[in-house]
Design an enzyme around this catalytic site. Structure first.
Site, PDB file in Angstrom:
ATOM      1  N   ASP A 212      44.824  29.806  43.552  1.00 20.74           N
ATOM      2  CA  ASP A 212      44.238  31.080  43.894  1.00 20.74           C
ATOM      3  C   ASP A 212      44.893  31.555  45.196  1.00 20.74           C
ATOM      4  O   ASP A 212      45.634  30.835  45.851  1.00 20.74           O
ATOM      5  CB  ASP A 212      42.700  30.966  44.014  1.00 20.74           C
ATOM      6  CG  ASP A 212      42.021  32.307  43.805  1.00 20.74           C
ATOM      7  OD1 ASP A 212      40.844  32.339  43.421  1.00 20.74           O
ATOM      8  OD2 ASP A 212      42.692  33.345  44.009  1.00 20.74           O
TER       9      ASP A 212
HETATM   10  C1  GLC Z   1      41.524  36.476  44.313  1.00 21.69           C
HETATM   11  C2  GLC Z   1      40.628  35.925  43.223  1.00 21.69           C
HETATM   12  C3  GLC Z   1      41.346  35.654  41.936  1.00 21.69           C
HETATM   13  C4  GLC Z   1      42.444  36.681  41.736  1.00 21.69           C
HETATM   14  C5  GLC Z   1      43.482  36.458  42.821  1.00 21.69           C
HETATM   15  C6  GLC Z   1      44.628  37.486  42.755  1.00 21.69           C
HETATM   16  O1  GLC Z   1      41.235  35.859  45.520  1.00 21.69           O
HETATM   17  O2  GLC Z   1      39.877  34.765  43.549  1.00 21.69           O
HETATM   18  O3  GLC Z   1      40.375  35.684  40.894  1.00 21.69           O
HETATM   19  O4  GLC Z   1      43.040  36.528  40.456  1.00 21.69           O
HETATM   20  O5  GLC Z   1      42.919  36.485  44.119  1.00 21.69           O
HETATM   21  O6  GLC Z   1      44.145  38.771  43.020  1.00 21.69           O
END
Ligand code: GLC
Length: 718
Positions: free
Chosen positions: A256
């Site tokens: 993440d």
């Molecule tokens: C965010 C979210 C994730 C998302 C990623 C990219 O922090 O936790 O679900 O896909 O970043 O935007």
């Protein structure tokens, strides 16, 4: 490939060129690559970009990689496409209320067609975290509190996104997230630690991931949270032991957003370099946004702290997925401006948006049959912050929504009223702020009307990431508005706009009719009008329990009995409950009314015996005893009466949707085998234990009368 090029294939960044036009959905972090992006592409120092959209612009970036880099490895473009792209469908939690996985597959397919037309290859979806604490803002993105329902929707959304063949230009690589346990955050507070037993992890939070991977998902995103003290980004037993060695997952694991660097903040890594080592060795293939793999992997390998073989295996996985997506055969797949024009905002997508929005609406109460409304000869007051509102139709995680011709609640109502002037719209208050004079204006409108629609709830920024709430009440200003309007004495129908289950109080809770409308997307107003005026009967069911009080969170139907269960709300002493708060749902999981009524016959279980390797069929006669056709969602639940570990008081094991004409009947049957009765025992064996099981065929998680069947022991077992 050089070591630098390998590290590049394991690094992804938010697109600095194209995300600017959209709402900010991530914190500012990571390297400023905007002015060096072209050079970074020429040097092959990224797998691709995310959350940048546009076929022509993507094509130009891809040309740089194909024509000006040494290895000509195509870029991969990802994005957060959770519930639609430009055309927006209901938030996933809302769509799950349809209890129709086939519908979810169709909307995911439509989202894939639109997103891929706009230059996307990979969606960071479906979000499949089980959500049992409604304070958590990200309940909105998932499929609710139940692992059986969550697994059905996880698989359906993966099939929809990935389509027939991953190499098709309109297929998106799915990325079920966030692996794993994120929804179990203590207190429902986003990013918080997670503590749970191995049994709960494997019975509740992992099944949707297994279903998603079995449906063919070839990527997953590792979560922010630490699980029993081990941050998921460093969790080798789960990321490699379970995912790769046991489940034989051959896809790619992406971190993440900056979650690898956060290992330092978690306190398990000394510094960024150490965090890099832990993440790659745990099994995280791709670093998102932090740049850690580009910065530190080469030296970690050169100094022997990370085997080259580990890096090579990760790169091999990445290149294999790019190949399966057809990017080596056609790097310009999904990067065609003509297709972008053709496949964005199609009438078919809008029609599906209206259908899925309708199916997501849940009718909780309808005392006095206030609904459906007449389309003429009555004055309606639409009061509340979400009557005319056009800013909170899409819901959280809709960064690419194009809502310029979306339909607000007011617009939808006016479109069906014989005399649109019979609708008076008064805001009364903002979602969380008073409007000077608003209350008086609203009361006046209620006095002048025959019936009042109260459009209350949450704005979309009250759900989603980093949007956990300390309580799940309506904002006080809206509660005050509701009390004043109900005091006027006219019939009141509450329409909720919400990203989670809410704890309803006072006049809202006591209103004659309550309709849950979630965030319904582009066709919000038309879908609500279709249901309110009876062109379509409501058919949605709650995927999350509505509690009596905020303080009960986490609150879910599949809880254990405890030694002192509350069996009689009128006997509150020495029971598992809070003072003055009965420990029942106000509206239980699976609940939802239609514009008709259904009678459930007594379930039949045949001989009442389930042989060790046999099957048992449970039958019930369902009759529409109302006056109009409607669709009922029949639910099958079990309870293991005596087991070596305490078991949930009910577990959902089957759903069937039946549309029956008034007066019609149909026998509904479900089949169970021993596999449906298994759980993880104290030694983590996944087993079923012989003995008595209760079974319900019911319209919700608390309705119905159980029958009993016996799982007979195997001849080989004691
Ligand atoms: C965010 C979210 C994730 C998302 C990623 C990219 O922090 O936790 O679900 O896909 O970043 O935007």
């Amino acid at each position: 490939m050089t070591l630098a090029e390998k590290a590049g294939q394991l690094s992804i960044y938010s697109d600095p060129m194209r995300i600017g036009t959209r709402r900010q959905i991530n914190p500012d972090a990571g390297p400023k690559i905007d002015n060096g992006l072209a050079q970074r592409i020429r040097e092959g120092r990224l797998i691709g970009l995310f959350n940048g959209v546009g076929a022509a612009e993507g094509r130009a970036l891809q040309r740089l990689a194909i024509e000006e880099s040494r290895l000509k490895i195509p870029l991969l473009f990802g994005a957060d496409v959770l519930h639609g792209f430009a055309t927006v469908f209901p938030i996933p939690l809302g769509e799950t209320a349809s209890f129709d996985p086939g519908l979810a597959e169709r909307t995911a397919r439509a989202a894939a067609i639109e997103a891929s037309a706009n230059g996307i290859h990979w969606t960071f979806a479906p979000m499949i975290d089980i959500g049992r604490d409604q304070r958590w803002g990200r309940v909105a993105e998932g499929a609710g509190e139940d692992p059986y329902l969550g697994s059905l929707f996880a698989a359906a959304r993966v099939r929809g996104f990935q389509g027939q063949r991953l190499s098709d230009a309109d297929s998106l690589l799915a990325c079920p997230k966030h692996f794993v346990g994120y929804g179990g955050a203590i207190g429902g507070m986003d990013y918080n630690s997670v503590e749970m037993s191995e049994q709960t992890l494997h019975e509740v939070y992992l099944p949707p991931f297994k279903a998603a991977f079995d449906a063919g998902a070839l990527s997953t995103m590792s979560a922010f949270n630490d699980l029993n003290g081990v941050p998921m980004m460093a969790h080798r037993p789960l990321l490699t032991g379970l995912l790769r060695e046991q489940w034989k997952f051959r896809g790619i694991v992406v971190s993440d957003y900056t979650a690898d660097r956060e290992l330092v903040m978690h306190g398990v890594a000394r510094d960024d370099r150490d965090a890099t080592r832990l993440a790659i060795l745990a099994g995280v293939d791709i670093s998102m946004q932090s740049d850690l793999y580009n910065l530190h992997l080469p030296s970690l390998v050169e100094r022997g702290e990370v085997p080259m073989a580990v890096v090579d295996e990760a790169v091999r996985r990445v290149l294999r997925v790019k190949k399966l997506l057809g990017l080596f055969d056609n790097p310009y797949r999904s990067l065609d401006p003509v297709v972008e024009q053709r496949d964005t905002h199609t009438p078919a997508a809008r029609s599906l948006a209206r259908e899925s929005a309708r199916a997501s609406i849940v009718l909780l109460k309808n005392e006095g049959q206030l609904l459906p409304l007449r389309k003429s000869s009555q004055k309606i007051a639409l009061i509340g912050p979400f009557g005319a509102d056009a800013d909170n139709l899409a819901g959280p995680w809709s960064p690419f929504s194009d809502m310029k011709d979306a339909v607000s609640l007011e617009q939808g109502l006016r479109a069906v009223l014989r005399d649109p002037a019979s609708l008076k719209v008064v805001k009364g208050c903002d979602p969380e702020q008073i409007i000077r004079g608003g209350l008086d204006e609203a009361v006046a409108a209620a006095k002048a009307a025959d019936i009042v629609l109260l459009a209350l709830g949450e704005s979309q920024d009250m759900s989603g990431e980093a949007a956990s709430r300390a309580d799940i009440l309506l904002p006080a200003v809206q509660q005050a508005l509701a009390e004043a309007i109900v005091d006027v004495g006219k019939p009141v129908i509450v329409l909720l706009r919400n990203g989670r289950a809410l704890a309803l109080e006072g006049a809202v809770r006591d209103a004659s009719a309550i309709v849950v409308t979630w965030f319904l997307g582009t066709e919000t107003g038309n879908a609500i009008a279709d249901v309110l005026f009876g062109d379509h009967s409501p058919s949605g069911r709650l995927p999350v329990s509505f509690p009596q009080s905020s303080g009960q969170q986490p609150f879910f139907y599949g809880h254990r009995n405890t030694g002192r269960p509350q069996t009689n709300p009128k006997d509150p002493y020495w029971k598992t409950r809070y003072r003055y708060v009965t420990h029942e749902a106000l509206f239980p999981f699976g609940h939802g009314l239609t514009y008709s009524q259904f009678r459930y016959g007594e379930p039949e279980v045949g001989s009442g015996k389930l042989a060790w390797d046999g099957a048992i069929t449970i039958r019930t006669k369902l009759t529409n005893i109302g006056t109009r056709e409607a669709e009922e969602t029949v639910q099958l639940y079990i309870h293991d009466r005596v087991a070596s570990l305490t078991r949930p008081v009910r577990e959902l094991k089957g759903i069937q949707k039946l549309k029956l004409a008034a007066g019609a009947s149909r026998v509904v049957s479900f089949k169970l085998t021993r596999a449906d009765l298994c759980f993880y025992d104290a030694a983590m064996n996944f087993i079923a234990e012989p003995g008595e099981f209760e079974v319900w065929v019911a319209p919700s998680a608390t309705a119905g009368t159980p029958k009993v069947f016996v799982l007979e022991g195997s001849p080989l077992r004691p």
